[in-house]
Structures are given as structure tokens and as C-alpha cells.
Write a protein that holds these residues in place. Sequence first.
Motif, PDB file in Angstrom:
ATOM      1  N   TRP A 156       9.935   3.196  -5.788  1.00 42.74           N
ATOM      2  CA  TRP A 156       9.527   1.798  -5.784  1.00 42.74           C
ATOM      3  C   TRP A 156       8.625   1.433  -4.619  1.00 42.74           C
ATOM      4  O   TRP A 156       8.076   0.322  -4.577  1.00 42.74           O
ATOM      5  CB  TRP A 156      10.766   0.891  -5.737  1.00 42.74           C
ATOM      6  CG  TRP A 156      11.795   1.311  -4.725  1.00 42.74           C
ATOM      7  CD1 TRP A 156      12.923   2.053  -4.954  1.00 42.74           C
ATOM      8  CD2 TRP A 156      11.765   1.042  -3.308  1.00 42.74           C
ATOM      9  NE1 TRP A 156      13.614   2.248  -3.780  1.00 42.74           N
ATOM     10  CE2 TRP A 156      12.929   1.638  -2.760  1.00 42.74           C
ATOM     11  CE3 TRP A 156      10.901   0.352  -2.484  1.00 42.74           C
ATOM     12  CZ2 TRP A 156      13.217   1.571  -1.399  1.00 42.74           C
ATOM     13  CZ3 TRP A 156      11.178   0.278  -1.130  1.00 42.74           C
ATOM     14  CH2 TRP A 156      12.334   0.886  -0.610  1.00 42.74           C
ATOM     15  N   TYR A 157       8.454   2.333  -3.651  1.00 42.29           N
ATOM     16  CA  TYR A 157       7.687   1.993  -2.452  1.00 42.29           C
ATOM     17  C   TYR A 157       6.223   1.647  -2.756  1.00 42.29           C
ATOM     18  O   TYR A 157       5.716   0.622  -2.259  1.00 42.29           O
ATOM     19  CB  TYR A 157       7.777   3.128  -1.431  1.00 42.29           C
ATOM     20  CG  TYR A 157       6.994   2.855  -0.170  1.00 42.29           C
ATOM     21  CD1 TYR A 157       7.515   2.041   0.833  1.00 42.29           C
ATOM     22  CD2 TYR A 157       5.718   3.392   0.012  1.00 42.29           C
ATOM     23  CE1 TYR A 157       6.792   1.773   1.988  1.00 42.29           C
ATOM     24  CE2 TYR A 157       4.990   3.129   1.157  1.00 42.29           C
ATOM     25  CZ  TYR A 157       5.527   2.321   2.141  1.00 42.29           C
ATOM     26  OH  TYR A 157       4.803   2.051   3.275  1.00 42.29           O
ATOM     27  N   PRO A 158       5.490   2.450  -3.565  1.00 34.89           N
ATOM     28  CA  PRO A 158       4.102   2.063  -3.874  1.00 34.89           C
ATOM     29  C   PRO A 158       4.006   0.707  -4.560  1.00 34.89           C
ATOM     30  O   PRO A 158       3.093  -0.080  -4.262  1.00 34.89           O
ATOM     31  CB  PRO A 158       3.622   3.192  -4.792  1.00 34.89           C
ATOM     32  CG  PRO A 158       4.489   4.350  -4.454  1.00 34.89           C
ATOM     33  CD  PRO A 158       5.822   3.769  -4.142  1.00 34.89           C
ATOM     34  N   ALA A 159       4.953   0.420  -5.472  1.00 35.86           N
ATOM     35  CA  ALA A 159       4.949  -0.885  -6.155  1.00 35.86           C
ATOM     36  C   ALA A 159       5.176  -2.011  -5.151  1.00 35.86           C
ATOM     37  O   ALA A 159       4.542  -3.079  -5.238  1.00 35.86           O
ATOM     38  CB  ALA A 159       6.016  -0.913  -7.237  1.00 35.86           C
ATOM     39  N   LEU A 160       6.060  -1.778  -4.175  1.00 32.58           N
ATOM     40  CA  LEU A 160       6.319  -2.794  -3.153  1.00 32.58           C
ATOM     41  C   LEU A 160       5.073  -3.044  -2.306  1.00 32.58           C
ATOM     42  O   LEU A 160       4.774  -4.192  -1.940  1.00 32.58           O
ATOM     43  CB  LEU A 160       7.478  -2.348  -2.263  1.00 32.58           C
ATOM     44  CG  LEU A 160       7.975  -3.374  -1.245  1.00 32.58           C
ATOM     45  CD1 LEU A 160       8.587  -4.584  -1.954  1.00 32.58           C
ATOM     46  CD2 LEU A 160       9.002  -2.746  -0.305  1.00 32.58           C
ATOM     47  N   CYS A 161       4.328  -1.985  -2.010  1.00 28.66           N
ATOM     48  CA  CYS A 161       3.084  -2.139  -1.251  1.00 28.66           C
ATOM     49  C   CYS A 161       2.067  -2.967  -2.024  1.00 28.66           C
ATOM     50  O   CYS A 161       1.367  -3.810  -1.451  1.00 28.66           O
ATOM     51  CB  CYS A 161       2.498  -0.773  -0.909  1.00 28.66           C
ATOM     52  SG  CYS A 161       3.469   0.176   0.285  1.00 28.66           S
ATOM     53  N   TRP A 162       1.991  -2.728  -3.335  1.00 24.94           N
ATOM     54  CA  TRP A 162       1.066  -3.505  -4.166  1.00 24.94           C
ATOM     55  C   TRP A 162       1.494  -4.971  -4.236  1.00 24.94           C
ATOM     56  O   TRP A 162       0.657  -5.878  -4.164  1.00 24.94           O
ATOM     57  CB  TRP A 162       0.985  -2.910  -5.567  1.00 24.94           C
ATOM     58  CG  TRP A 162       0.020  -1.774  -5.672  1.00 24.94           C
ATOM     59  CD1 TRP A 162       0.312  -0.441  -5.779  1.00 24.94           C
ATOM     60  CD2 TRP A 162      -1.410  -1.870  -5.665  1.00 24.94           C
ATOM     61  NE1 TRP A 162      -0.839   0.300  -5.835  1.00 24.94           N
ATOM     62  CE2 TRP A 162      -1.917  -0.550  -5.771  1.00 24.94           C
ATOM     63  CE3 TRP A 162      -2.299  -2.926  -5.568  1.00 24.94           C
ATOM     64  CZ2 TRP A 162      -3.283  -0.279  -5.788  1.00 24.94           C
ATOM     65  CZ3 TRP A 162      -3.669  -2.656  -5.590  1.00 24.94           C
ATOM     66  CH2 TRP A 162      -4.145  -1.350  -5.700  1.00 24.94           C
ATOM     67  N   ILE A 163       2.787  -5.216  -4.374  1.00 24.54           N
ATOM     68  CA  ILE A 163       3.295  -6.599  -4.390  1.00 24.54           C
ATOM     69  C   ILE A 163       2.961  -7.287  -3.077  1.00 24.54           C
ATOM     70  O   ILE A 163       2.511  -8.445  -3.056  1.00 24.54           O
ATOM     71  CB  ILE A 163       4.816  -6.606  -4.634  1.00 24.54           C
ATOM     72  CG1 ILE A 163       5.121  -6.147  -6.064  1.00 24.54           C
ATOM     73  CG2 ILE A 163       5.402  -8.001  -4.386  1.00 24.54           C
ATOM     74  CD1 ILE A 163       6.602  -5.940  -6.332  1.00 24.54           C
ATOM     75  N   ASN A 164       3.155  -6.572  -1.974  1.00 23.75           N
ATOM     76  CA  ASN A 164       2.854  -7.111  -0.661  1.00 23.75           C
ATOM     77  C   ASN A 164       1.377  -7.515  -0.547  1.00 23.75           C
ATOM     78  O   ASN A 164       1.058  -8.617  -0.084  1.00 23.75           O
ATOM     79  CB  ASN A 164       3.206  -6.059   0.399  1.00 23.75           C
ATOM     80  CG  ASN A 164       2.887  -6.499   1.808  1.00 23.75           C
ATOM     81  OD1 ASN A 164       1.833  -6.167   2.337  1.00 23.75           O
ATOM     82  ND2 ASN A 164       3.796  -7.235   2.421  1.00 23.75           N
ATOM     83  N   SER A 165       0.485  -6.647  -0.992  1.00 27.74           N
ATOM     84  CA  SER A 165      -0.952  -6.923  -0.895  1.00 27.74           C
ATOM     85  C   SER A 165      -1.387  -8.037  -1.842  1.00 27.74           C
ATOM     86  O   SER A 165      -2.219  -8.884  -1.487  1.00 27.74           O
ATOM     87  CB  SER A 165      -1.753  -5.645  -1.194  1.00 27.74           C
ATOM     88  OG  SER A 165      -1.439  -4.624  -0.274  1.00 27.74           O
ATOM     89  N   ILE A 166      -0.826  -8.052  -3.052  1.00 32.64           N
ATOM     90  CA  ILE A 166      -1.197  -9.075  -4.036  1.00 32.64           C
ATOM     91  C   ILE A 166      -0.802 -10.464  -3.558  1.00 32.64           C
ATOM     92  O   ILE A 166      -1.588 -11.410  -3.638  1.00 32.64           O
ATOM     93  CB  ILE A 166      -0.561  -8.758  -5.406  1.00 32.64           C
ATOM     94  CG1 ILE A 166      -1.240  -7.529  -6.025  1.00 32.64           C
ATOM     95  CG2 ILE A 166      -0.670  -9.958  -6.351  1.00 32.64           C
ATOM     96  CD1 ILE A 166      -0.553  -7.009  -7.268  1.00 32.64           C
ATOM     97  N   PHE A 167       0.417 -10.588  -3.032  1.00 25.25           N
ATOM     98  CA  PHE A 167       0.857 -11.901  -2.561  1.00 25.25           C
ATOM     99  C   PHE A 167       0.135 -12.309  -1.281  1.00 25.25           C
ATOM    100  O   PHE A 167      -0.027 -13.508  -1.021  1.00 25.25           O
ATOM    101  CB  PHE A 167       2.375 -11.921  -2.369  1.00 25.25           C
ATOM    102  CG  PHE A 167       3.122 -12.172  -3.644  1.00 25.25           C
ATOM    103  CD1 PHE A 167       3.299 -13.463  -4.117  1.00 25.25           C
ATOM    104  CD2 PHE A 167       3.623 -11.119  -4.399  1.00 25.25           C
ATOM    105  CE1 PHE A 167       3.977 -13.704  -5.296  1.00 25.25           C
ATOM    106  CE2 PHE A 167       4.299 -11.348  -5.587  1.00 25.25           C
ATOM    107  CZ  PHE A 167       4.468 -12.649  -6.039  1.00 25.25           C
ATOM    108  N   TYR A 168      -0.312 -11.333  -0.514  1.00 25.25           N
ATOM    109  CA  TYR A 168      -1.159 -11.633   0.648  1.00 25.25           C
ATOM    110  C   TYR A 168      -2.450 -12.297   0.182  1.00 25.25           C
ATOM    111  O   TYR A 168      -2.907 -13.287   0.777  1.00 25.25           O
ATOM    112  CB  TYR A 168      -1.454 -10.344   1.401  1.00 25.25           C
ATOM    113  CG  TYR A 168      -2.276 -10.487   2.653  1.00 25.25           C
ATOM    114  CD1 TYR A 168      -1.678 -10.527   3.904  1.00 25.25           C
ATOM    115  CD2 TYR A 168      -3.673 -10.559   2.596  1.00 25.25           C
ATOM    116  CE1 TYR A 168      -2.434 -10.644   5.059  1.00 25.25           C
ATOM    117  CE2 TYR A 168      -4.436 -10.682   3.738  1.00 25.25           C
ATOM    118  CZ  TYR A 168      -3.816 -10.718   4.963  1.00 25.25           C
ATOM    119  OH  TYR A 168      -4.576 -10.842   6.103  1.00 25.25           O
TER     120      TYR A 168
END
Length: 292
Positions: A156-168
Amino acid sequence: MAVRRHTGSKIVNGGDKRSTHIIEKPDGEEVCKTIESESLFDNNLPSGYHSKVRETLSLGKFPLSLLIHGIPLLPLGGLALCVAIAMTLHYKETTRTHCRGIINFLPSLSASIGDYTPERYVFRMCIALHCFPRLLAVALYHQTQMSYSSRINRWWYPALCWINSIFYEIEEFTLLLIAYVSSTENYPIHEKSFILFMICSYIYMATQIIIETYREMNPRRIRILLSLLISSITLFIIAGNLYYSHMSVCRNYIYSYFAMCEYAIVVMNVVFHTYRSTEFIDSWCLIAKSEN
């Protein structure tokens, strides 16, 4: 982040001629290595690894500390200037509410940045100027965090990174809406933009803390980020209660206390983003183009 090895002192169009040694792993991943001299590079690579050399022309470089300190200072400085102008030129107008005869000493965030000129132009200019550096920043953050995927080894780590960047990025977009659509021009859009900004901001903060925890960053750093998040959420809850109280029962200073919470939340947000960026405080951004 690619680090180039200097291969000579030849200057071409004002730039250093450099070469990048790119190590290709068996799985196809490319990694750039810092090499001090040609003799250190040799061909001593593990089995299955390959080396490529890409010629680049360095056009310039600048310290990332300029971005780290410059990005938050633009909106924060612009906001402080807007509040000062509003209290100097439009004090009565910006502290007036639907409650008649009620005393307030501080204008709200919306009144300070968008209801009158020149405040709205100052804040819009500051927000516009800080947008492009933030786009560069999110690309750097995302690339850095994704590089830990193989080490952390969580599906799940790559997905979490994408969520982090998208919400940024959504946070940045909603900030633009707040700046360019004032409460007097279109209150429903301004209100929903502010709510969405806060939601995206808290999701970004929470995911960032989780990512840094799994990256095993400095525990003190993580505690500071967590305390900023908790403080901001607490202030947001207090601000909501004050706003409800103001809309229900007209009392002196209530709306000003609400405004103080708004400004404190903004400061917490800026401090979080700034402290998060200190990971790159000693890094440099190299501007180069490929010679191949």
C-alpha cells in the motif's frame, strides 16, 4: 535525485560539461551514483548491473532552501500585509458583521484577502507567484518518497504516496479558488473551497506523517509534524464552534476570536509545509539539458 560527476573544466555556453553515470539494476531500475574520479567507477558492478553514460550540460543551479523558505513566505507575507492594509484602510468595513452594534477588533480571513482592494490584488499576486514552485516541490517530494518503495516493501505504500501527492495538489487548487473567488463575489464557492482546502490539508498532513514514520525519519521530526496536525484540527474545531456561536447569538468579540483561529490555522499549515521541506534544506537543484 541525479548527482553528476565532473569530468572536465571545459565551459560550454557558460555551463560545465558533465556526465551522469546511470547504474541499471537487473530489475530495470536506474540509479545515479556520485563518483569522485574515473578510477573509482571502474567496472566493479555486481552481476546483472549495467552502466550507461549520459552527457549533460549544466545550465545553473540554486539551493533548494530558497524554495523551502520562499514558498511559504509568499502567502504568509501576503496575508500579513492584507490584514495590515485592511485594518488601516477598511477597519470598519472588514470588522462589520450581520450583528448590529457588536464590537470586533479583527477582520476575518475572507474579509482581509478578498472583500476590498488593494488587499485582494496583493493576496492573489502572492498566491499566483507561489504556485509554480509548489508544483516543482510536489514532484520532488513524490519522487523521493516513491524511491523508498522497495525498502519499505508494503503493497500500500506507493498508493499512499500517490494519495499524499494528489491531495497536496488539490489543496493548492482550492487555495487558488479561495484567493480568486472572494466571499462577496460568490459565497457558496468560497465557503466550499475553504472546507475542501481544510479536508485536503488534513489528509495530506496525516498521510505525510504515516509516510515519514515508515521511512523511519527522526522521531522528533515526526512528533513535531503530529503536534502541528493535532493543533490545527483543535483550532479548526474551536473556530467552528465560535462561528456557530456568532451566527446563533450576537456577542462582542466572538467573530474576532473566530478570525484569530483562522489565522492560527493558516500559520500551522505554513509551518507544517515548511518543516516538511527541511528534509531538502542542504540540497541543490541542478538545471541541465541532455547532450545526446
